[in-house]
Design an enzyme around this catalytic site. Structure first.
Site, short mmCIF file in Angstrom:
data_model
loop_
_atom_site.label_atom_id
_atom_site.label_comp_id
_atom_site.label_asym_id
_atom_site.label_seq_id
_atom_site.Cartn_x
_atom_site.Cartn_y
_atom_site.Cartn_z
N ARG A 141 -27.38 -30.45 -19.76
CA ARG A 141 -28.36 -30.15 -20.80
C ARG A 141 -28.91 -28.75 -20.58
O ARG A 141 -29.18 -28.35 -19.44
CB ARG A 141 -29.50 -31.18 -20.78
CG ARG A 141 -29.08 -32.58 -21.23
CD ARG A 141 -28.74 -32.61 -22.72
NE ARG A 141 -28.34 -33.94 -23.18
CZ ARG A 141 -27.09 -34.36 -23.28
NH1 ARG A 141 -26.11 -33.55 -22.92
NH2 ARG A 141 -26.82 -35.56 -23.73
N HIS A 189 -20.83 -25.82 -26.67
CA HIS A 189 -21.10 -27.25 -26.47
C HIS A 189 -19.84 -28.09 -26.76
O HIS A 189 -19.85 -29.02 -27.56
CB HIS A 189 -22.26 -27.71 -27.36
CG HIS A 189 -23.00 -28.89 -26.79
ND1 HIS A 189 -24.37 -28.99 -26.84
CD2 HIS A 189 -22.56 -30.01 -26.16
CE1 HIS A 189 -24.74 -30.13 -26.26
NE2 HIS A 189 -23.66 -30.76 -25.85
#
Length: 226
Positions: A141, A189
């Site tokens: 994250r 991502h």
């Protein structure tokens, strides 16, 4: 993704790429150490972190892992191993364990969830506890890293390189300092994209388990946050 970029750093591929485009032949300056002489630290030993740790030990890297709660040391038990290599995944936990992993790691992989305990866990002070020139890979994250502190560490050479797949703001703003830093690789991502072929199998299995009254796979603990 993690194994690939770990090998990229281990083999100094970025430097070789730069030499290629500069037309430089300097073979004596880039000779990688043996994998068993390189330590990879993994922050987060859940399903993904554990799998990455296992894969890296199979390649004979020394692996240290950190988790919020205590885990047992894990030892690879297959028959394809080097008897001169310690194939244990060294498991650490808590603040003292974090310091151990930071101090040992040549390459540091972040696979942490987004929780109050992990928010900005990588900042100026924790980076100062790492080996000089440590390489960083973040696939967990974006909130785990204080991005200004990381940029400062990259500029000073305290961090030798960063491969970043997740960020505090996504898409990453075009004026962010990461974009133009020569030692940062940005990926959008994509490290662990959900694929329909594999996800559908898990969904179908969980439907069957629910109908049979059995425990579901991969249940999120809402209190823990992951």
């Amino acid at each position: 993704y993690v194994v690939g970029h770990t090998l990229r750093y281990h083999l100094s591929i970025d430097k070789l790429w730069q030499q290629t485009h500069a037309g430089i032949w300097m073979s004596t300056r880039i000779i990688p150490s043996l994998a068993r002489q390189r330590t990879v630290g993994i922050l987060g030993l859940g399903e993904l972190g554990g799998s990455c740790a296992e894969a890296l030990t199979r390649l004979h890297f020394q692996v240290y892992g950190w988790s919020r709660t205590e885990k047992q040391q894990q030892k690879r038990s297959d028959h394809d191993h080097d008897h001169d290599h310690d194939n244990t995944i060294h498991c650490c936990h808590g603040p003292e364990g974090l310091d151990i992993v930071l101090a040992q790691s040549d390459i540091l992989v972040l696979l942490l969830p987004d929780t109050p305990e992990t928010h900005h866990i990588i900042h100026r002070e924790t980076l100062s506890k790492c080996k000089p020139g440590v390489k960083l890979i973040n696939v967990g994250r974006g909130s785990a890293i204080q991005e200004d502190d990381l940029l400062e560490a990259l500029h000073s050479g305290m961090v030798g390189g960063a491969t970043l797949d997740v960020f505090q703001q996504e898409p990453l703003p075009r004026d962010h300092g990461f974009w133009n830093h020569p030692n940062v690789l940005i990926t959008p991502h994509i490290a662990a994209k959900t694929r329909a072929t594999t996800a559908s199998t898990v969904i179908a299995e969980n439907i069957q388990r629910a109908e049979r009254g059995e425990p579901l796979l991969y249940v999120v603990d809402r209190e823990a946050g992951y």
